[in-house]
Design a protein around this motif. Structure first.
Motif, PDB file in Angstrom:
ATOM      1  N   THR A  86       0.692  -3.588   0.913  1.00 40.72           N
ATOM      2  CA  THR A  86       1.508  -2.392   1.147  1.00 40.72           C
ATOM      3  C   THR A  86       2.991  -2.694   1.296  1.00 40.72           C
ATOM      4  O   THR A  86       3.791  -1.768   1.368  1.00 40.72           O
ATOM      5  N   PHE A 132       2.881   0.860  10.851  1.00 39.57           N
ATOM      6  CA  PHE A 132       1.539   1.434  10.785  1.00 39.57           C
ATOM      7  C   PHE A 132       1.492   2.645   9.848  1.00 39.57           C
ATOM      8  O   PHE A 132       0.617   2.758   9.000  1.00 39.57           O
ATOM      9  N   ASN A 133       2.471   3.555  10.021  1.00 38.02           N
ATOM     10  CA  ASN A 133       2.439   4.771   9.210  1.00 38.02           C
ATOM     11  C   ASN A 133       2.645   4.472   7.731  1.00 38.02           C
ATOM     12  O   ASN A 133       1.969   5.036   6.873  1.00 38.02           O
ATOM     13  N   GLY A 159      -0.438   3.130   6.344  1.00 41.02           N
ATOM     14  CA  GLY A 159      -1.406   4.212   6.162  1.00 41.02           C
ATOM     15  C   GLY A 159      -1.135   4.992   4.889  1.00 41.02           C
ATOM     16  O   GLY A 159      -2.054   5.279   4.109  1.00 41.02           O
ATOM     17  N   GLN A 160       0.158   5.326   4.666  1.00 40.06           N
ATOM     18  CA  GLN A 160       0.491   6.100   3.461  1.00 40.06           C
ATOM     19  C   GLN A 160       0.235   5.302   2.197  1.00 40.06           C
ATOM     20  O   GLN A 160      -0.306   5.801   1.216  1.00 40.06           O
ATOM     21  N   ALA A 212      -3.370   5.194   1.506  1.00 35.74           N
ATOM     22  CA  ALA A 212      -3.909   6.490   1.086  1.00 35.74           C
ATOM     23  C   ALA A 212      -3.592   6.770  -0.382  1.00 35.74           C
ATOM     24  O   ALA A 212      -4.371   7.424  -1.078  1.00 35.74           O
ATOM     25  N   ASP A 224      -3.210   5.390  12.640  1.00 36.73           N
ATOM     26  CA  ASP A 224      -2.008   5.442  11.804  1.00 36.73           C
ATOM     27  C   ASP A 224      -2.136   4.620  10.521  1.00 36.73           C
ATOM     28  O   ASP A 224      -1.710   5.055   9.454  1.00 36.73           O
ATOM     29  N   ALA A 225      -2.707   3.413  10.663  1.00 30.13           N
ATOM     30  CA  ALA A 225      -2.654   2.515   9.512  1.00 30.13           C
ATOM     31  C   ALA A 225      -3.893   2.593   8.633  1.00 30.13           C
ATOM     32  O   ALA A 225      -3.833   2.274   7.456  1.00 30.13           O
ATOM     33  N   MET A 226      -5.025   2.994   9.193  1.00 34.21           N
ATOM     34  CA  MET A 226      -6.257   2.862   8.414  1.00 34.21           C
ATOM     35  C   MET A 226      -7.022   4.162   8.181  1.00 34.21           C
ATOM     36  O   MET A 226      -8.254   4.099   8.001  1.00 34.21           O
ATOM     37  N   PRO A 227      -6.385   5.325   8.208  1.00 30.32           N
ATOM     38  CA  PRO A 227      -7.188   6.533   7.984  1.00 30.32           C
ATOM     39  C   PRO A 227      -7.834   6.548   6.598  1.00 30.32           C
ATOM     40  O   PRO A 227      -8.913   7.099   6.416  1.00 30.32           O
ATOM     41  N   ALA A 228      -7.183   5.887   5.630  1.00 29.99           N
ATOM     42  CA  ALA A 228      -7.714   5.940   4.266  1.00 29.99           C
ATOM     43  C   ALA A 228      -9.006   5.155   4.128  1.00 29.99           C
ATOM     44  O   ALA A 228      -9.794   5.418   3.223  1.00 29.99           O
ATOM     45  N   GLN A 253     -11.281   4.873   6.605  1.00 30.29           N
ATOM     46  CA  GLN A 253     -12.044   5.175   7.814  1.00 30.29           C
ATOM     47  C   GLN A 253     -13.527   4.881   7.623  1.00 30.29           C
ATOM     48  O   GLN A 253     -14.188   4.328   8.508  1.00 30.29           O
TER      49      GLN A 253
END
Lengths: 196, 485
Positions: free
Chosen positions: B187, B192-193, B196-197, B200, B267-271, B273
């Protein structure tokens, strides 16, 4: 041309001193050879315009790490004969690592990633960029918080090392300066009447 | 980036609590030199004062939610504030517990300074929104605690505990950093954000580097909060460390670790999950089983509590698996209640050090109720709460996380948690049996002081009051999540 000459000078001396580290019997001479090796590697970094890494290599590795090594070696009692016996014992493992490294180096240089077009230095050479200034700019602005925390971590390491090693021993004698200064004549001198 | 200009950092005032702690720690380090050896308790009082001052400062920073300072390397939100208050409260308890325990040790002044430095590290962790601040805070905390564990240098097991903790701790830091390099490689960001983006926007789950990075980061963090199978250091370190340090370690670093854990996951790993949930399910199940089963076999109460901590950490993980507001609220609630339960229990264990015995074996508690019914009652309440008996605080903590995880669709995990919660209550109840139904075997000549009495009473009261009326604290935990999700 001049650059190539310097490259071969530094690289050759680095290889030579590297061999010296391993081949010399006396551990203290090994350390000195290693210091020489670091200086030559630093020279290689200077040739690549990476003057900051070169300076750091000399300051930290030669200035701090190797001095620490020397102290450690001076404190250890190295038994040469035993050392000689043990070196054979480590030969298989050492040889294996050496061969793996050799294969990796050959593989990497044959892969085409490190050909003359892609050497990073080529683009940078001759440009008026000062690495130290640029690193300083970003370190003391964007990464300032991290820099400050790292400073506090070093402080904690210092305090921790002192706390864990500094102890008043019961069997050692200490100088109590307050007591010495506050001592009066009466405490030390006793008038003895001698019968004559 | 090199051309970007960086003005003087804005909003520095949101860091005032950290500054108070840092400046006080360094000042006390100097002041300590001028304090006579029998007046070292003054340093302890100053430590408590700085923690209280920091709490006051935290509560008085108004309208700063979501603000950042130091060019986005330090974030201030209700979540961080909540965690910092928990950490500071735990520290105040620790210092009170240390007053008597540490007074005969050498270099007592530095002991309190190191506690403050550890607190600083944890507060930075709580406020970190990128891996740089996170890692540096983590190391500051860990380094201070390694030294604190080894503080009784002449005690062999203290040194051994510190060495084990240090070596395994360094290994886990290495794993964490290795994972971070993978995530950075994919990345090109530490934030973190931003991570995450970036994750994603790509098909992250298919990327093997992302998976490796996630695994190593989770392993590194799991180590710090002693999740099985990374819990191996916990029993030895808990047993060997000076008891107040054990109390500190069992609460404050866990809070900091879990707060950062949640931030990374949210923040960093929602994609990814789906992927990390699978990992966490395995870890949580294993942790609950190992913690509760292994504790049964322990005769040393500090070892037993170490395994009990492992078990409780498993329950907190359930909240993270649920990964919704209920789950995170439950996890925060669990940490809050766990703070009071553990501090109370450790206060009583420290009181048991008497007449030249350590008071750490379960046998030493035999017959406590006949001699000191008050302490036996407090200990009984705290243990019942740890076991999760209804209408004490521990029950609500367990209820919230288990309900959240079942609602999130992991019924089997909820059932497993309930079953092992019952198994776990065995060893808490066994201690109560020793206290109430056995004859006393050794004398009880406690060295008490008002501080210890105060901590025991406060913790026991907190457990009862929160058990009867948990709603306000649940509401506070919910509000703490406003900035996060």
């Amino acid at each position: 041309m001049l650059e190539a000459g310097f490259f071969y000078l530094f690289a050759g001396l680095a290889v030579l001193s590297g061999a010296g580290v391993v081949l010399v019997r006396n551990t203290m001479y090994s350390v000195l050879w290693l210091i020489f090796c670091f200086f030559n590697s630093a020279g290689l970094f200077f040739l690549l315009d990476a003057e900051f890494i070169g300076i750091v290599l000399i300051l930290i590795y030669v200035g701090a790490v190797m001095v620490l090594f020397m102290f450690v070696i001076m404190m250890l009692e190295v038994n040469r004969e035993k050392y000689k016996e043990m070196s054979l014992q480590y030969l298989p493992a050492g040889a294996m690592i050496a061969i793996i490294l050799l294969i990796e180096f050959i593989g990497a240089s044959a892969s085409g990633v490190f050909n003359t077009e892609t050497i990073a230095a080529v683009g940078h050479l001759g440009k008026d960029v000062n690495n130290t200034v640029e690193i300083g700019k970003i370190l003391y602005t964007q990464y300032l918080l991290g820099f400050e925390i790292a400073a506090i971590i070093l402080l904690v390491a210092l305090v921790g090392a002192i706390v864990l090693t500094l102890r008043t021993r019961k069997d050692a004698k200490y100088q109590n300066m307050t007591k010495q200064v506050k001592t009066r004549r009466e405490d030390r001198v006793r008038k003895v009447r001698l019968e004559s | 980036m090199a051309n970007a200009t960086f003005p003087f950092p804005e909003n520095l005032w949101i860091m005032i609590p950290e500054m108070i702690i840092a400046v006080m720690a360094m000042t006390l380090l100097l002041v300590d030199l001028f304090v006579a050896k029998d007046k070292k308790y003054l340093i302890a009082y100053a430590t408590i004062a700085s923690c209280v001052l920091a709490i006051v400062a935290l509560l008085n920073i108004q309208s700063a939610d979501g603000l950042m300072t130091f060019y986005g390397y330090f974030v201030y939100d209700p979540f961080a504030v909540f965690a910092k208050i928990l950490i500071l409260v735990a520290t105040v308890f620790t210092v009170i517990l240390s007053l008597d325990f540490m007074k005969d040790e050498e270099n007592v002044g530095e002991y309190y300074c190191l506690i403050l430095f550890a607190v600083l590290g944890m507060m930075l962790m709580a406020s970190s929104n990128n891996f740089i601040t996170f890692y540096l805070g983590l190391e500051l905390m860990a380094l201070s605690i390694y030294v604190l564990v080894a503080y009784q240098r002449d005690v062999l097991r203290s040194t051994e505990a510190a060495l084990k903790y240090f070596i395994l701790g360094s290994l886990s830091s290495g794993m964490l950093l290795y994972g971070v390099t993978f995530l950075y490689g994919v990345t090109t960001s530490f934030d973190f954000n931003a991570i995450g983006q970036a994750l994603a926007s790509t098909n992250a789950s298919a990327h093997i580097a992302v998976m490796l990075g996630m695994l190593f980061v989770i392993a590194g963090m799991a180590f710090k909060v002693s999740v099985a199978p990374f819990h191996m250091w916990t029993p030895d370190t808990y047993e060997g460390a000076p008891t107040p340090v054990t109390a500190f370690m069992s609460v404050a670093p866990k809070v900091a670790g879990f707060v950062v854990f949640m931030r990374v996951l949210v923040d960093a790993m929602p994609a990814i999950q789906h992927d990390y949930t699978q990992v966490l399910i395995v870890l949580a199940g294993l942790t609950i089983i190992v913690g509760n089963v292994a504790a049964i076999a322990q005769r040393n109460i500090k070892r037993m509590l170490a395994y009990s901590t492992v078990g409780h950490v498993g329950f907190v993980l359930l909240g993270l698996i649920a990964a919704n507001q209920e789950g995170y609220t439950g996890a925060l609630m669990y940490l809050t209640i766990y703070l009071f339960m553990n501090m109370g229990v450790f206060a009583i264990i420290i009181l048991m050090r008497r007449d030249g015995i350590q008071g750490e074996l379960i046998d030493d508690f035999a017959g406590l109720s006949r001699v000191r019914p008050g302490y036996a009652l407090a200990m009984g309440l705290l243990l019942f709460s740890l076991a999760g008996i209804p209408f004490l605080a521990g029950f609500w903590a367990k209820l919230l996380v288990i309900a959240a995880v079942i609602k999130a669709g992991h019924l089997y995990l909820g059932v497993l948690a309930i079953v092992f919660s019952v198994v776990g209550s065995f060893y808490y109840l066994r201690l109560i049996k020793y206290m109430y139904f056995d004859e006393e075997r050794v004398t009880f000549n406690f060295i008490e002081n008002n501080g210890m009495r105060f901590s025991v009473v406060v913790c026991a009261l907190a457990v009862v009051v929160l058990g009867l009326y948990p709603d306000p604290v649940i509401a506070i935990c919910k509000n703490a999540l406003v900035g996060l999700i």
